[in-house]
Design a protein around this motif. Structure first.
Motif, PDB file in Angstrom:
ATOM      1  N   GLU A  54     -36.591 -64.823  35.623  1.00 47.61           N
ATOM      2  CA  GLU A  54     -35.307 -65.159  36.235  1.00 47.61           C
ATOM      3  C   GLU A  54     -34.209 -65.289  35.186  1.00 47.61           C
ATOM      4  OE1 GLU A  54     -35.081 -68.338  39.299  1.00 47.61           O
ATOM      5  OE2 GLU A  54     -33.572 -69.215  37.968  1.00 47.61           O
ATOM      6  N   ALA A  55     -34.542 -65.915  34.049  1.00 46.00           N
ATOM      7  CA  ALA A  55     -33.520 -66.266  33.048  1.00 46.00           C
ATOM      8  C   ALA A  55     -32.780 -65.033  32.568  1.00 46.00           C
ATOM      9  CB  ALA A  55     -34.178 -66.961  31.864  1.00 46.00           C
ATOM     10  N   THR A  56     -31.475 -65.194  32.400  1.00 41.85           N
ATOM     11  CA  THR A  56     -30.640 -64.076  31.967  1.00 41.85           C
ATOM     12  C   THR A  56     -29.572 -64.605  31.012  1.00 41.85           C
ATOM     13  OG1 THR A  56     -29.754 -62.036  32.956  1.00 41.85           O
ATOM     14  CG2 THR A  56     -28.747 -64.074  33.666  1.00 41.85           C
ATOM     15  N   GLY A  57     -28.979 -63.705  30.224  1.00 40.93           N
ATOM     16  CA  GLY A  57     -27.822 -64.060  29.392  1.00 40.93           C
ATOM     17  C   GLY A  57     -28.082 -65.191  28.425  1.00 40.93           C
ATOM     18  N   SER A  58     -27.169 -66.184  28.439  1.00 32.50           N
ATOM     19  CA  SER A  58     -27.194 -67.237  27.423  1.00 32.50           C
ATOM     20  C   SER A  58     -28.487 -68.047  27.449  1.00 32.50           C
ATOM     21  CB  SER A  58     -25.995 -68.167  27.621  1.00 32.50           C
ATOM     22  OG  SER A  58     -26.036 -68.736  28.917  1.00 32.50           O
ATOM     23  N   GLU A  59     -29.127 -68.127  28.640  1.00 30.89           N
ATOM     24  CA  GLU A  59     -30.406 -68.861  28.704  1.00 30.89           C
ATOM     25  C   GLU A  59     -31.436 -68.188  27.795  1.00 30.89           C
ATOM     26  OE1 GLU A  59     -31.176 -69.695  33.256  1.00 30.89           O
ATOM     27  OE2 GLU A  59     -30.019 -67.851  33.046  1.00 30.89           O
ATOM     28  N   VAL A  60     -31.405 -66.870  27.759  1.00 28.66           N
ATOM     29  CA  VAL A  60     -32.377 -66.125  26.965  1.00 28.66           C
ATOM     30  C   VAL A  60     -32.056 -66.239  25.481  1.00 28.66           C
ATOM     31  CG1 VAL A  60     -33.474 -63.884  26.635  1.00 28.66           C
ATOM     32  CG2 VAL A  60     -32.551 -64.510  28.878  1.00 28.66           C
ATOM     33  N   ILE A  61     -30.767 -66.112  25.163  1.00 23.51           N
ATOM     34  CA  ILE A  61     -30.360 -66.216  23.758  1.00 23.51           C
ATOM     35  C   ILE A  61     -30.749 -67.594  23.215  1.00 23.51           C
ATOM     36  CG2 ILE A  61     -28.415 -66.119  22.147  1.00 23.51           C
ATOM     37  CD1 ILE A  61     -28.778 -63.425  23.438  1.00 23.51           C
ATOM     38  N   MET A  76     -28.537 -56.221  20.409  1.00 24.09           N
ATOM     39  CA  MET A  76     -29.050 -56.896  21.587  1.00 24.09           C
ATOM     40  C   MET A  76     -27.904 -57.486  22.405  1.00 24.09           C
ATOM     41  SD  MET A  76     -31.794 -59.899  22.179  1.00 24.09           S
ATOM     42  CE  MET A  76     -32.004 -60.503  23.858  1.00 24.09           C
ATOM     43  N   ALA A  77     -27.895 -57.155  23.699  1.00 28.63           N
ATOM     44  CA  ALA A  77     -26.819 -57.586  24.588  1.00 28.63           C
ATOM     45  C   ALA A  77     -26.629 -59.102  24.505  1.00 28.63           C
ATOM     46  CB  ALA A  77     -27.132 -57.182  26.024  1.00 28.63           C
ATOM     47  N   GLY A  78     -25.371 -59.511  24.510  1.00 30.33           N
ATOM     48  CA  GLY A  78     -25.044 -60.936  24.563  1.00 30.33           C
ATOM     49  C   GLY A  78     -25.188 -61.653  23.237  1.00 30.33           C
ATOM     50  N   GLY A 125     -25.217 -61.255  28.770  1.00 34.52           N
ATOM     51  CA  GLY A 125     -26.269 -60.414  28.217  1.00 34.52           C
ATOM     52  C   GLY A 125     -27.255 -61.274  27.457  1.00 34.52           C
ATOM     53  N   ASN A 155     -30.830 -59.078  32.454  1.00 35.27           N
ATOM     54  CA  ASN A 155     -32.187 -58.573  32.672  1.00 35.27           C
ATOM     55  C   ASN A 155     -32.450 -58.276  34.141  1.00 35.27           C
ATOM     56  OD1 ASN A 155     -32.304 -61.279  33.507  1.00 35.27           O
ATOM     57  ND2 ASN A 155     -34.507 -61.269  33.260  1.00 35.27           N
ATOM     58  N   GLU A 212     -25.108 -55.291  28.826  1.00 37.51           N
ATOM     59  CA  GLU A 212     -24.152 -56.359  28.508  1.00 37.51           C
ATOM     60  C   GLU A 212     -22.898 -56.142  29.352  1.00 37.51           C
ATOM     61  OE1 GLU A 212     -23.402 -57.965  24.299  1.00 37.51           O
ATOM     62  OE2 GLU A 212     -21.789 -56.532  24.592  1.00 37.51           O
ATOM     63  N   GLU A 246     -23.155 -67.228  33.724  1.00 35.29           N
ATOM     64  CA  GLU A 246     -23.629 -65.933  34.239  1.00 35.29           C
ATOM     65  C   GLU A 246     -23.359 -65.951  35.739  1.00 35.29           C
ATOM     66  OE1 GLU A 246     -25.969 -67.825  32.338  1.00 35.29           O
ATOM     67  OE2 GLU A 246     -25.605 -66.681  30.502  1.00 35.29           O
TER      68      GLU A 246
END
Lengths: 344, 483
Positions: free
Chosen positions: A58-65, A100-102, B7, B10, B17, B463
C-alpha cells in the motif's frame, strides 16, 4: 496464540524489501504465478514480512522514502534485500538513467546503501544478477548486476561483497525467474539454512542449476536419434538447427513445470540459456544454430567433441522412421509400435 | 501555491514520479516523470529482425505478449505472411489471457487497495473495503492470486510460459495444440469463469457483457448488496466518492484494434472524438521530445524516422517519456478507448455522460474481462487440431513496417526499418507513452497531466488520495512507456 508475534517458539519474522530498477518487472509477474501455495501463503510459510514491494504494498511516496532512510540509518533491521532489474550506472557513471522517483537520488546509490546494511542480498532475475537484457547491444546504459557485470565478477557491490550474514549475493538468474526458484531460496535464507555450498560458481542456487534444461526434456528421444526440427513449430530436437541450448543451459525448466505444465521447449521454441550471464548477446541469431562444417558449435556440456560426432552419426543412421517422420511436423503422426499387439 | 513530489508512485508497473503544483485545495498543474531509461530502441539496431521477438517482450513483464504481438505483426508484414486461422486464434488466446490477467492484477492488486487507506477510515464503507481489499492482507488477494495463476495455465499449454514467450511468430504459433489440450484449456477457462462469476461479478459473464447503459449498470449494482461481488463493491465505492467526476482528460480516444479476425479485429481500430468515430490515420502519428531527456529534433518526428538519443541534461526536460501525438493532438488509450471506439453501448453511454474518468476507465476494464473470456471460449471451439498453426517466411533486403496492436492498457506500435537484412531503426510507442506523455513543443500537457488538473487535495495530504485514484485509473505501465 498470535502466530505472528515474535516469541521463543516463533522465530523473529524476517523483513524483506524489494526494489526494481533497470528491468521489465517480469520476475515479479512470474512470482505472482507461484502455486501450491500462492505467493502470499509462501511468504507466510517462510516467516517473511514484506516491508515493501512496489507492486504489492500500500505504502507510496514519502512513506517509502522514510522506510528506506530508516533502514539505511539502522532504525529498521533489513533481513533480505531483493533487487529486480539491472543496476543503472549510466550515463557516464552518474546513475541518471534511473533516478529513484521522489528521492532525487540515483537508484544505484540507494541499492548500494541498502545492500551495506542488509543481512542478505538477493538478485532477482538475470538483470539484477549479471546485467541481463538491459545490457544488450553495446550496453550504452552501463547496466550491471549486483555482483557481476556479465561474466566479470564485480558489478555494483564488488567481487568481495558479503552481506551481513556473510553470504555473497544470491543470484536467482533467469529471464524471467521461475517462481519456485525464488520462493524456495527465500524460505531457506529466512530459516538460516542457506550457505555458500548451496550456490554454484555464478552465485546461483544449485537447487536448479545442478540440472540441465535437457533433463526431462520431452524431446529427448528426438535428441537421442538426432531427429531434428527443421523449422520452429516442428516437434524434433531443436539443437541442430534452431539454436536450442538445452544441453548446455543450467536450469530445471523441464523438470519443474512453468504455468502448470509448460517450458520453452514444450512451447515449441528453443532454450536461450537465460539463466546464464551474457545470454542476451549469443553472437548469433537466437533461433539459428551456428555451425562449423555442419557441426553445431555449442556441443552438449561435459561431452568430448569426437564422441559427440561419432555418437551423432551412429544414432542418425539408426533413427527410427517414426522419429524421422514426427520430427518435422507440428503434431505427432506416427505412434510407437506395441510389439505385443503386432504379434497377436 | 505549494509543490508536492509524489514518488515512488507504486502499484503501477515500473517507477513513476508525479510533481504537483497545488493551489488552495486542488491540483493546478501536474508534471509526470517516467524516471527509468533502458534504451531498447538502441539495443535493437543492427540486430537480425527476428531477434526482435527475443528482445521486445522483455521491454515489459506485464505486457510481454503484447510486445511480441506488435513485433510479430511488423515482421509478418515484412515477409508478406498471412497467418493460418489456427495460428491467429492461438495467438489471440495467449494475448487475451495476458490482457485478462493484467486487468485482474490491476483491479485487485493495484487499484482497489487505495480504498483501504487510512485517509478513508472514518467513512461508513471503510471496514468492508479494508477487509476485502487491503494490500497483501485483504481477503481478495488470497482469492485472486490462485485464480490468476491457474488461469495462466493456458500459457503453459499454448505459450510454454508467461511472461516472455517465444511461441508468437510472424507466421503464427510454434505450439500446435491437440484436441485433448483444447479440452484441458476449456476446463481451465471454466474454472476461471466460476471464479469471475462468484467473486468479481456475482453474476454471469453473459449478463455483464449485455449491460448497455450507465443506468442499467447502476440498476444492476443496486440489485444486490455491494458485498455480493467485487465489481458491485467498486460501483458502490465509486458512487459514494463520485469517481465519475474525477480525472477527466482529453476525451479523445484511440484504438489500434485488438485481436485479429479473418477480416479486421474483434475490437475495431479507430478514433473517437466529440461523439463521433473516424478512421485512424497512422501517418498522423508523431513523437515530440521537447520536454524529454533526448537530443532535440526541433520538430515532432514520424516514428519511421524517429530517433532515440538520450541526453540527461537536455534543457526543459522532465521525463524519459517522449510525447506522442495524433495529428498534433493528445490521445487517451486503454480499455475505455478500445471499447468506446468499438461501439460498446455501456462505455459509449458512460463517455457521453462524463467522458473518460476514474469510474468509466475502471468499468471499461473490468467489463472487458467478461467480453474477453467469452471470446476465448469461442476461439477454443474454432481451433482445428491437425491443421497448421504456423507458416514460414524469409526476410531479406529492406522493409518499412509497423506492427500495431492493443496491450491491456492501450495502443502499442512497433515501427521497424529493415535494411540489408538487419534492423536499421526500431521505434516503439507504448500505451502509457500516450497517456503519461510530458508536454509537447506547444506546451500541451499529456493525458494524465490534464486529468490531474483540478484534483482535490485534502489538508495535510502528501500523497493526495484523489491523485492516487486518477493515476492508477489509467493502469500505467512505465517500463513500456520509455522502454
Amino acid at each position: 496464540m498470535n502466530m505472528r508475534a515474535d516469541s521463543p517458539e516463533q522465530p523473529r519474522r524476517r523483513k524483506l524489501l524489494w526494489l526494481q530498477s533497470g528491468g521489465c518487472g517480469g520476475c515479479t509477474m512470474s512470482l505472482l504465478n507461484a502455486e501450491g501455495p500462492d505467493l502470499l501463503t509462501a511468504f507466510e510459510a517462510a516467516n517473511i514480512e514484506v516491508l515493501w514491494h512496489p507492486a504489492l504494498s500500500e505504502a507510496t511516496g514519502s512513506e517509502v522514502i522514510s522506510l528506506m532512510r530508516d533502514i539505511v540509518e539502522g532504525r529498521v533491521h533489513l533481513d533480505i534485500l531483493c533487487l529486480e532489474g539491472s543496476v543503472m550506472r549510466g550515463p557516464n557513471g552518474t546513475g541518471k538513467f534511473h533516478m529513484m522517483a521522489g528521492s532525487g537520488k540515483p537508484m544505484m546509490d540507494w541499492i548500494a546503501e541498502l545492500a551495506r546494511v542488509a543481512a542478505n542480498v538477493v538478485a532477482v532475475g538475470n538483470c539484477a544478477a549479471y546485467g541481463g537484457i538491459t545490457g544488450a547491444g553495446g550496453n550504452e546504459v552501463e547496466a550491471c548486476g549486483l555482483a557481476y557485470e556479465g561474466t566479470q565478477a564485480g558489478g555494483l557491490l564488488g567481487r568481495d561483497f558479503r552481506s551481513g550474514s556473510g553470504r555473497p549475493v544470491v543470484n536467482i538468474a533467469g529471464c524471467p525467474i521461475h517462481p519456485g526458484w525464488l520462493v524456495e531460496t527465500l524460505h531457506q535464507i529466512s530459516a538460516d539454512t542457506y550457505s555458500r555450498a548451496d550456490m554454484d560458481e555464478w552465485g546461483r542456487p544449485l537447487s536448479y542449476t545442478m540440472h540441465l534444461v535437457h533433463h526431462g526434456c520431452s524431446r529427448n528421444e528426438f535428441y537421442e536419434y538426432k531427429a531434428s526440427a527443421e523449422k520452429l513449430s516442428d516437434l524434433g530436437c531443436m539443437m541442430e538447427n534452431l539454436g536450442c541450448k538445452g544441453t548446455l543451459a543450467r536450469a530445471d525448466c523441464n523438470i519443474r513445470a512453468w504455468n502448470g505444465s509448460g517450458s520453452c521447449i514444450d512451447g515449441g521454441y528453443p532454450c536461450i540459456n537465460c539463466t546464464s550471464p551474457t545470454f542476451e548477446e549469443p553472437g548469433h541469431t537466437f533461433t539459428e544454430t551456428p555451425k562449423i562444417s555442419g557441426i553445431p558449435v555449442g556441443l552438449p556440456t561435459d561431452m568430448p567433441k569426437a564422441w559427440f560426432v561419432a555418437l551423432a552419426s551412429l544414432s542418425k543412421a539408426a533413427t527410427p522412421q517414426r522419429l524421422r517422420s514426427n520430427a518435422t511436423g507440428d503434431h505427432l503422426k506416427v505412434p510407437p509400435t506395441d510389439r505385443t499387439k503386432v504379434k497377436s | 501555491m505549494s509543490r508536492l513530489v509524489v514518488g515512488p508512485f507504486n502499484r503501477v508497473e515500473g517507477d513513476l514520479e508525479v510533481k504537483l503544483e497545488i493551489s488552495g485545495n486542488q491540483v493546478k498543474e501536474a508534471r509526470v516523470n517516467s524516471p527509468l531509461y533502458r534504451g531498447f530502441e538502441r539495443i535493437l539496431r543492427d540486430k537480425a529482425p527476428l531477434d526482435a521477438l527475443i528482445y521486445t517482450p522483455r521491454i515489459c513483464g506485464i505486457c510481454s505478449v503484447s510486445q511480441s504481438m506488435a513485433a510479430a505483426e511488423a515482421l509478418a508484414q515484412a515477409q508478406g505472411l498471412r497467418l493460418p486461422p489456427n495460428g491467429r486464434i492461438a495467438n489471440n488466446i495467449v494475448h487475451a489471457a495476458e490482457n485478462i490477467a493484467d486487468h485482474l492484477s490491476h483491479f485487485y492488486l493495484f487499484f482497489m487497495p487505495d480504498f483501504a487507506r487510512e485517509v478513508y477510515a472514518a467513512y461508513p464503507w471503510y471496514a468492508d473495503a479494508a477487509e476485502r481489499f487491503k494490500a497483501m492482507t485483504g481477503t481478495a488477494a488470497a482469492d485472486v492470486l490462485p485464480a490468476r495463476a491457474e488461469f495462466l495455465h493456458l500459457m503453459g499449454i499454448l505459450a510454454g510460459k508467461w511472461p516472455h514467450t517465444l511461441s508468437i511468430r510472424p507466421g503464427g504459433s510454434t505450439r500446435a495444440v491437440t484436441a485433448n489440450e483444447i479440452a484441458r484449456m476449456q476446463a481451465i477457462v471454466s474454472g476461471f469463469r466460476r471464479f469471475l462469476q462468484r467473486f468479481l461479478f456475482g453474476d454471469t459473464l453473459e449478463r455483464i457483457s449485455a449491460v448497455a447503459s450507465g443506468e442499467e449498470l447502476a440498476a444492476w449494482a443496486a440489485e444486490r448488496p455491494s458485498s455480493s461481488s467485487d465489481f458491485r463493491h467498486f460501483l458502490h465505492l465509486s458512487a459514494a466518492l463520485e469517481l465519475d467526476k474525477l480525472g477527466r482528460a482529453t476525451d479523445r480516444f484511440m484504438s489500434f484494434g485488438a485481436y485479429r479476425a479473418e477480416e479486421g479485429h474483434l475490437f475495431a481500430r479507430g478514433v473517437y472524438e466529440d461523439g463521433a468515430i473516424r478512421p485512424l490515420v497512422t501517418a498522423q502519428i508523431t513523437e515530440d521530445v521537447s520536454n524529454a531527456w533526448y537530443v532535440q529534433d526541433g520538430q515532432p518526428m514520424d516514428p519511421f524516422s524517429g530517433r532515440t538519443e538520450p541526453d540527461a541534461d537536455a534543457p526543459d526536460a522532465y521525463s524519459w517519456c517522449k510525447a506522442p501525438r495524433l495529428g498534433g493532438k493528445v490521445m487517451e488509450v486503454g480499455a475505455i478507448a478500445r471499447q468506446v471506439v468499438d461501439g460498446n453501448p455501456l462505455i459509449r453511454d458512460l463517455v457521453s455522460q462524463g467522458g473518460g474518468n476514474v469510474h468509466s476507465r475502471v468499468v471499461a476494464r473490468v467489463t472487458e474481462i467478461a467480453h474477453l473470456v467469452l471470446a476465448i471460449e469461442k476461439w477454443l471451439r474454432e481451433i482445428e487440431p491437425g491443421k497448421p498453426f504456423c507458416v514460414q517466411g524469409k526476410i531479406d533486403g529492406s522493409a518499412a513496417v509497423a506492427g500495431l496492436t492493443e496491450a491491456a492498457r492501450g495502443s502499442l506500435g512497433h515501427w521497424m526499418l529493415v535494411e540489408n537484412g538487419r534492423i536499421a531503426n526500431y521505434q516503439i510507442i507504448a500505451p502509457t507513452t500516450w497517456n503519461f506523455s510530458p508536454r509537447d513543443m506547444d506546451g500541451k500537457p499529456g493525458a494524465l497531466e490534464l486529468a490531474l488538473e483540478g484534483a482535490p487535495v485534502r489538508k495535510g495530504e502528501k500523497e493526495p488520495v484523489a491523485v492516487q485514484h486518477i493515476v492508477r485509473s489509467f493502469d500505467p505501465c512505465l517500463v513500456c512507456t520509455v522502454h
